[in-house]
Structure formats: C-alpha cells, structure tokens
Design an enzyme around this catalytic site. Sequence first.
Site, PDB file in Angstrom:
ATOM      1  N   PRO A 110      56.839   8.649  48.625  1.00  0.00           N
ATOM      2  CA  PRO A 110      58.241   8.666  49.352  1.00  0.00           C
ATOM      3  C   PRO A 110      57.993   8.097  50.602  1.00  0.00           C
ATOM      4  CG  PRO A 110      57.210  10.703  49.562  1.00  0.00           C
ATOM      5  CD  PRO A 110      56.215  10.315  48.875  1.00  0.00           C
ATOM      6  N   ASP A 164      53.564  24.749  53.140  1.00  0.00           N
ATOM      7  CA  ASP A 164      54.270  24.637  52.037  1.00  0.00           C
ATOM      8  C   ASP A 164      53.571  24.415  50.648  1.00  0.00           C
ATOM      9  OD1 ASP A 164      56.621  24.350  50.402  1.00  0.00           O
ATOM     10  OD2 ASP A 164      57.279  22.491  51.524  1.00  0.00           O
ATOM     11  N   HIS A 218      50.172  10.642  50.862  1.00  0.00           N
ATOM     12  CA  HIS A 218      51.145  11.183  50.315  1.00  0.00           C
ATOM     13  C   HIS A 218      52.717  10.771  50.600  1.00  0.00           C
ATOM     14  CE1 HIS A 218      51.879  13.581  54.049  1.00  0.00           C
ATOM     15  NE2 HIS A 218      52.906  14.190  53.527  1.00  0.00           N
ATOM     16  N   LEU A 221      66.300  14.725  47.632  1.00  0.00           N
ATOM     17  CA  LEU A 221      66.650  14.225  46.716  1.00  0.00           C
ATOM     18  C   LEU A 221      67.391  12.794  46.888  1.00  0.00           C
ATOM     19  CD1 LEU A 221      68.175  15.799  43.427  1.00  0.00           C
ATOM     20  CD2 LEU A 221      68.877  13.636  44.197  1.00  0.00           C
TER      21      LEU A 221
END
Length: 470
Positions: A369, A91, A393, A202
């Site tokens: 996140p 990705d 990350h 999201l």
Amino acid sequence: MELVEERPYRWRIDQQRDMRVPGIVFASRGLLRDAEKSLEQVANVATLPGIVTASYAMPDVHWGYGFPIGGVAATDVEEGGVVSPGGVGFDISCGVRLLAADCDRQDLAPVLSAVMDGLGWDTPRGAGRGAVWQLGSTAQLERVLEGGSRYAVEKGHGEPRDLSRCEDNGAVPEADVTQVSERAMERGLGQVGSLGGGNHFLEVQQVAEVYDEPVAAAFGLALGQICVMIHCGSRGLGHQVCTDHVRAMNLAMPRHGITVPDKQLACAPVDSPEGRAYLGAMGAAANYGRANRQLLSEAARRVFRRELGARLSLVYDVSHNLAKIETHLVRGKPRTLCVHRKGATRALPPGHSDLPDDLRGSGQPVLIPGTMGTASYVLTGVPDGDAFSSTCHGAGRVLSRHAAVRAVRGRELRSRLEAQGIAVRGASLQGLAEEAPEAYKDVSAVVEASEGAGLCRKVARLVPLGVVKG
C-alpha cells in the site's frame, strides 16, 4: 553507522561489538536519509542468540520497538535461536487484503459517492469499540482465535475460495488460546471486523498500469479494473498479547542466560516455555487479524453488491507482522528457522509449496500500500529471493504523527485529495493529517529499490479513487 555499498540497492553493516552476523540494508541512497536510528536497531538485532545469515532491513525501514519496522531476522531453532515479540510488533498480523471487482471505473463513476458513503457507514473504525461481527461470548471469540478466516467463512462471512487466497489458508494452525490473557480477550471481544485508526484504511482503487499481463491475469487483475484494498490488524487484542509476552520474556531472560543491548529486544529460545507460549498467543492474535480482514471484506462486498451490482473476489491476503517457523538453506544446508518479519512481507517464488495451485506458476501476490493520494503496488515473489523470501510492506514513515499534524492541516489535506478526484471518508481531521503523504517515503522509490535488490518483481500499479480512514 558505517555502511558499505556492496552493489546497487544493497548495503552492509560489518560485524562489530556483540553482533553475531552483519546487517544488510536494501535501499537507495535517497531512502537512507535520516535512517541512523533504525540502522542502529538493525545492528542490535544482529546480536540475538541463534541469528543466522544477517539482520536485514527493507527499503521502507524506519525506527520501531526493538526491531526496526522493515526488519527481517531468522534464528536457528535447533541452535538455541530465540523468538522476540519486538520482531513482530504490537499489531500482530497487521496485513493487507486486496479484492478485485468485476467492473471498471466507467461502471463505478456514477455511483462512486454512494459506494463511498456505504463503505464509510458499514466500516467500523477509529479507536473505539464497534465491529461488523457482534460476538456473543468469549467462547465464540476463542473460536475466532483458533480458526481465523476459516471460522468466519464457516459462519457465513465469506466464500471457500477466500481461504485458498489467504496466507496459511486463513488460519495459523499453531494458535494457542490458553496463552492469550483475560485482558487481551476483553480488548478483542468487541472489535472483530473493525478498521481501527492510525495508518489503517479501506481504499477503492483502479488498476492504472500492468507490468506483467500473464501474472496479473493469474492474480485476477486487469487494466482499468476496480479493486478494494484493506489494511488492518489485530487491534487491541494483538497489542495486549505483545505487551504481556514482552513482560514475561524480560523476566525470563536471566534464567536463559540472555542479555540484549535494548530491553525492547526481550526474547526467549523458541523451544522454551516462554517461546512456545508467545508463538501460540501470536498465532491466536494472527487469526484474529485474518478474521478481522475477512469480516471487513464481507462488509465491502455487501456495499458493492447493493450500490453497483458488482462482485468482489479475493486476490490475496498477506500479513507483514509475524514470526513463522520455516525451512531455509543456511550455508547450503536446510535449517528450521524462526523468521521474524516486522513491517515486511513474505514474497514466495513461483513453484513454492505453500502457494495454492492457481498461483504456483506465478508466485505469491505481494501487496504494497501507498499513502493517501499515492499509488499502491502489486508485486510477486522471485526465485532465489533474498532475506528468506521477504520484501517491503509499504512506504515507511519519515515524520512522526505529531510532526505530521504540525506540518499538515486535515481540512486542507481533505480538500487537496478531493481536488485530485479522491473521495475521502475520515473519522477525524486529525487522523487524516497524521497520515498525510508528506509523512511517508515515496512508495514508488521503495518498490523500485525492492525490485532492484532482487527481492520481488512489479506486476501492477493501483491508484486511489476513494479512501475510508480511521
């Protein structure tokens, strides 16, 4: 794998067999549980031609394709250093974007359900086709691959300030569309401006804690403020680019006299035809990822404007799956390096020339996140940061998706999150279960280890109010 504790949050794997450099792992003892497979990959990466200083692993390290996820490695371009698609991942330019709203939770509360419904409807997600931007032709897709967020903004999908708050000002300039296969183009044509599945999301969040008010203010963040965090990448196009160039490099390695301990570490010298071809294709896929997040930002902005009369401003957009050509000091001398960051993000210090003027005094926003139901963090780069100015990350998986589905039922997870006041808009119950908090490390422990190791510094903690999942 024998680890030597050099100091708190820093461990060393001494050179053995074909390792050209040691391995360095930033972690607490607790975070190292069940890390044996990924530490073997750290040692394998240390065998790559041209690697300098160390093969690094971030606190969220876990097993990946060739490189561990949470791996950082730099090779010296002028000394035959290689680039490896496994050091970027499938990705390409998967990354995180944070937008800050000009409202707080009190403003949002009466319309939270309507906002989440709007975000759920207006955010294409899941494994299928469908996107915010319906491209009319392959020629237009090529413009996306060349221009990234810049092209999206040029076509009206954003505002000029978005570009200064995006890594590389919104586009990798070395992108080479001619190195992207026809199959990759086919896979990408109908997906620009879509969330995808897996761990992508999201999320509507609130700034729950601020650790450094001046830096938070420079970023555009304040206590109680509403934010939107977007985590996604280059979809099928990036996956195909990686697949194509791993195949090409496996064929080319004998010609370059390269052997690796794991075929997933397929690589080629940066300055070889295969190396340049991959970097060009990777740059194009990275621009696709940047445009993808730009389009999703605009969709979120429309919902917030319609339902709340609120404005969303970009805090920052940064990738955590890229290889970049950078200059760093190696044994006291500046060297041109190919820095692989896979499941790791740049954490540029204050004063760095790659930062826009309004962030130069504070350092780069680093976006970490968490998982559904847990906090996320905003960090900043620090002077003399290790691992070529890199940090973690995210939380890092501890359970496979199959194991997570066996351990957690999607319906029960949804009920649990909603009982916590978190609105959930998921494409499938199985998708929710695969991404349950139990499947991940404690993101707060990961951030603590990253800060304790001197890789970055905390600025703010964000808590979720609603999540849209693929």
